[in-house]
Design a protein around this motif. Structure first.
Motif, PDB file in Angstrom:
ATOM      1  N   GLY A 268      16.464 -16.598  11.914  1.00 22.33           N
ATOM      2  CA  GLY A 268      17.872 -16.645  12.273  1.00 22.33           C
ATOM      3  C   GLY A 268      18.113 -17.575  13.441  1.00 22.33           C
ATOM      4  O   GLY A 268      17.188 -17.957  14.158  1.00 22.33           O
ATOM      5  N   ASP A 269      19.368 -17.952  13.609  1.00 20.06           N
ATOM      6  CA  ASP A 269      19.754 -18.813  14.725  1.00 20.06           C
ATOM      7  C   ASP A 269      20.076 -17.978  15.961  1.00 20.06           C
ATOM      8  O   ASP A 269      20.285 -16.769  15.880  1.00 20.06           O
ATOM      9  CB  ASP A 269      20.978 -19.650  14.355  1.00 20.06           C
ATOM     10  N   ALA A 270      20.145 -18.645  17.092  1.00 22.15           N
ATOM     11  CA  ALA A 270      20.483 -17.984  18.342  1.00 22.15           C
ATOM     12  C   ALA A 270      21.939 -17.531  18.329  1.00 22.15           C
ATOM     13  O   ALA A 270      22.746 -18.025  17.543  1.00 22.15           O
ATOM     14  CB  ALA A 270      20.228 -18.931  19.513  1.00 22.15           C
ATOM     15  N   GLU A 328      15.754 -11.239  28.901  1.00 21.17           N
ATOM     16  CA  GLU A 328      14.419 -11.702  29.275  1.00 21.17           C
ATOM     17  C   GLU A 328      13.339 -10.656  29.025  1.00 21.17           C
ATOM     18  O   GLU A 328      12.161 -10.980  28.988  1.00 21.17           O
ATOM     19  CB  GLU A 328      14.403 -12.105  30.759  1.00 21.17           C
ATOM     20  N   GLY A 329      13.712  -9.413  28.843  1.00 20.34           N
ATOM     21  CA  GLY A 329      12.739  -8.365  28.576  1.00 20.34           C
ATOM     22  C   GLY A 329      12.756  -7.302  29.661  1.00 20.34           C
ATOM     23  O   GLY A 329      13.645  -7.284  30.520  1.00 20.34           O
ATOM     24  N   PRO A 330      11.753  -6.416  29.642  1.00 19.75           N
ATOM     25  CA  PRO A 330      10.625  -6.416  28.713  1.00 19.75           C
ATOM     26  C   PRO A 330      11.025  -6.056  27.284  1.00 19.75           C
ATOM     27  O   PRO A 330      11.883  -5.199  27.072  1.00 19.75           O
ATOM     28  CB  PRO A 330       9.681  -5.357  29.303  1.00 19.75           C
ATOM     29  N   TRP A 366      15.459  -8.320  18.617  1.00 22.53           N
ATOM     30  CA  TRP A 366      14.843  -9.624  18.372  1.00 22.53           C
ATOM     31  C   TRP A 366      13.914  -9.459  17.176  1.00 22.53           C
ATOM     32  O   TRP A 366      13.158  -8.484  17.102  1.00 22.53           O
ATOM     33  CB  TRP A 366      14.101 -10.067  19.631  1.00 22.53           C
ATOM     34  N   VAL A 367      13.982 -10.371  16.235  1.00 23.56           N
ATOM     35  CA  VAL A 367      13.154 -10.296  15.030  1.00 23.56           C
ATOM     36  C   VAL A 367      12.375 -11.600  14.864  1.00 23.56           C
ATOM     37  O   VAL A 367      12.930 -12.697  15.037  1.00 23.56           O
ATOM     38  CB  VAL A 367      14.004 -10.035  13.765  1.00 23.56           C
ATOM     39  N   THR A 368      11.098 -11.484  14.555  1.00 23.52           N
ATOM     40  CA  THR A 368      10.250 -12.644  14.272  1.00 23.52           C
ATOM     41  C   THR A 368       9.568 -12.455  12.922  1.00 23.52           C
ATOM     42  O   THR A 368       9.488 -11.342  12.396  1.00 23.52           O
ATOM     43  CB  THR A 368       9.156 -12.823  15.334  1.00 23.52           C
ATOM     44  N   GLY A 378       9.480 -18.446  16.483  1.00 28.46           N
ATOM     45  CA  GLY A 378      10.079 -18.573  17.799  1.00 28.46           C
ATOM     46  C   GLY A 378      11.136 -17.527  18.099  1.00 28.46           C
ATOM     47  O   GLY A 378      11.574 -16.766  17.232  1.00 28.46           O
ATOM     48  N   PHE A 379      11.572 -17.518  19.362  1.00 22.82           N
ATOM     49  CA  PHE A 379      12.540 -16.561  19.880  1.00 22.82           C
ATOM     50  C   PHE A 379      13.944 -17.107  19.627  1.00 22.82           C
ATOM     51  O   PHE A 379      14.578 -17.686  20.501  1.00 22.82           O
ATOM     52  CB  PHE A 379      12.284 -16.372  21.378  1.00 22.82           C
TER      53      PHE A 379
END
Length: 503
Positions: A268-270, A328-330, A366-368, A378-379
């Protein structure tokens, strides 16, 4: 590549690039003179001299001032190394390191100069002239000074090949002074005699590195004591990966030759790409199972995908991460969806997956995708705004809760953007929530109609947490809520309660 396109020979040609370095950006308190450097001969290249200068954030050491001290951990032991967000505010939840990153830059290949050398000039200077007139003149490179001797001297300066700390204790060099902790950096080559049509070629690598982002976001002594060593290891790995690409290009002329592994496609896109390829996150409730959570939809890896190197479809599955703190996380891995299971959830080129979650805690997702070798995409497929799962609605208004109650300055959630969140739980699926002062003045009206059993007083998305109907910050005190149901068969049913805001 620099080519002499004239009809005359160029003699004694030099080239350099110089720029300021500022590792510390966006920190919540003021620091200066804290960018330090080390020299590490373990960074390879395709020249004779091996090694790089590496820049990183360390403690602030302003000239002619006493060292800044901190009472809050980890600042009481490691100062402002890495710029922890919490060392100036007691009980702050912003514990992350703002400056855990390391930076290096060097020319890894260059045409031999007229003396047959592949030498690169490397100089570190003080980047601000007007604010610090007490610095040694040799430490300045003022861009407005165009005197040829002045410029040439600085273009060809060779920094002592040692760390700032070693240079600082070495009486035989001017390097390592406090002014270099606000640095600019120069890389230069020369001299060259370039005949018409001839060229000078150079290849430069700029690389960054950092410790595990989840560790630096959690902060504490584990982060401040280890960000340099762990970040340096990551930086060296990134440098070597770039060096392999350069090596492949130099051998074959193909920039892809040095790439040994490819991750699978992103899913997916940002955010804000304004297309249908963004990660979509919706809420769901399963009343029979007594569960609620998120329904995530992302773009599936195409069934005809082939790894560019192996020529095979090595796609192995998807990973779903979530963060209850910030983008940024965690980030914590919440689900691993193997390829076979994902195929059953795929339709029309999209994967739809339900992830159970506790109600009332805002999360980002977030999915990878990943392949058989463990390489992840990528993120890019992530959500910008946090979203909280909501419970099933309730028509029994005796179960209504206000969370937290009392509200003591902050919500207690880990996400700084959610620190003013107050929620009404176990409410009807359609209802009106009115908030009053104890004097009976209407403060805010909230229309709840999404069919779930929770509603917050405002949102981070709209920036109206704890704002009145006139968009003013609410005052501390006791407040009365009145909830009126609009659910079919329960119209007009209502309840009254109170909650406290302490600031």
């Amino acid at each position: 590549m620099f080519t002499n396109e004239s009809s005359e020979q160029i003699t004694n040609w030099y080239y350099s690039v110089a720029y300021g370095i500022n590792i510390s950006l966006g920190i919540p308190y003021g620091v200066s003179f804290d960018d330090e450097y080390l020299w590490d001969p373990g960074f390879g290249n395709f020249r004779m001299e091996q090694g790089n200068f590496v820049f990183y954030d360390d403690t602030s050491m302003p000239p002619n001032q006493a060292a800044v001290t901190y009472d809050i951990s980890p600042g009481d032991q490691t100062g402002d190394r890495g710029d922890p967000g919490n060392i100036t505010i007691q009980n702050s939840i912003d514990r992350r390191l703002y400056s855990p990153q390391l930076f290096t830059d060097n020319i890894v290949y260059v045409t031999p100069n007229k003396r047959g050398e592949t030498m690169v000039y490397q100089g570190i200077f003080h980047r601000i002239l007007n604010e610090n007139p007490g610095a040694p003149d040799e430490e300045f490179w003022q861009p407005t000074n165009q005197d040829p001797t002045y410029v040439f001297t600085r273009m060809t300066t060779q920094q002592a090949r040692m760390s700032w700390r070693d240079a600082n204790t070495d009486g035989g060099t001017i390097d390592g002074n406090l002014y270099e902790r606000v640095p600019s950096f120069n890389l230069g080559i020369g001299p060259y005699d370039i005949a018409p049509g001839d060229s000078v070629e150079l290849i430069r690598i700029v690389a960054l590195g950092e410790m595990d982002r989840n560790v630096s976001e959690l902060g504490g002594l584990n982060a401040t004591q280890n960000y340099l060593s762990q970040g340096l290891a990551n930086l060296k790995a990134n440098w070597q990966a770039a060096l392999d690409i350069v090596d492949g290009f130099r051998r074959t002329g193909n920039w892809n030759e040095g790439i040994s592994e490819f991750p699978p496609p992103t899913v997916g896109d940002a955010p804000f790409a304004s297309n249908d390829d963004e990660l979509q996150v919706d809420l769901y409730v399963d009343i029979e199972l007594g569960m609620q959570g998120f329904e995530l939809t992302w773009t599936a890896v195409p069934p005809n995908y082939q790894d560019p190197i192996t020529g095979t479809n090595d796609f192995a599955g998807y990973k779903v991460y979530r963060s209850e703190s910030r983008i940024e996380g965690p980030w914590i891995e919440a689900a691993d969806l193997p390829r076979a299971e994902a195929a059953e959830l795929t339709a029309g080129g999209k994967v739809t997956f339900r992830l159970p979650a506790e109600a009332g805690i805002p999360y980002r997702h977030w999915v990878t995708s990943y392949d058989l070798d463990g390489n992840e995409s990528g993120f890019t497929a992530y959500t910008f705004h946090a979203l909280a799962a909501k419970p099933a609605p309730s028509n029994d208004q005796s179960e209504v809760l206000v969370i937290p109650n009392p509200f003591r300055q902050v919500s207690g959630l880990s996400d700084p953007s959610e620190e003013k969140r107050i929620s009404f739980l176990n409410i009807p699926g359609q209802c009106t929530i009115r908030i009053y002062t104890v004097a009976g003045d209407l403060v805010r009206t909230i229309e709840h109609n999404d069919g779930f059993g929770e509603e917050a007083w405002g949102s981070a998305l709209h920036g109206d947490y704890l704002l009145t109907r006139f968009f003013q910050n609410v005052q501390p005190g006791v407040y009365i809520y009145h909830i009126e149901s609009h659910v079919l068969g329960h119209e007009g049913e209502s309840s009254i309660g109170k909650f406290i805001i302490i600031k």
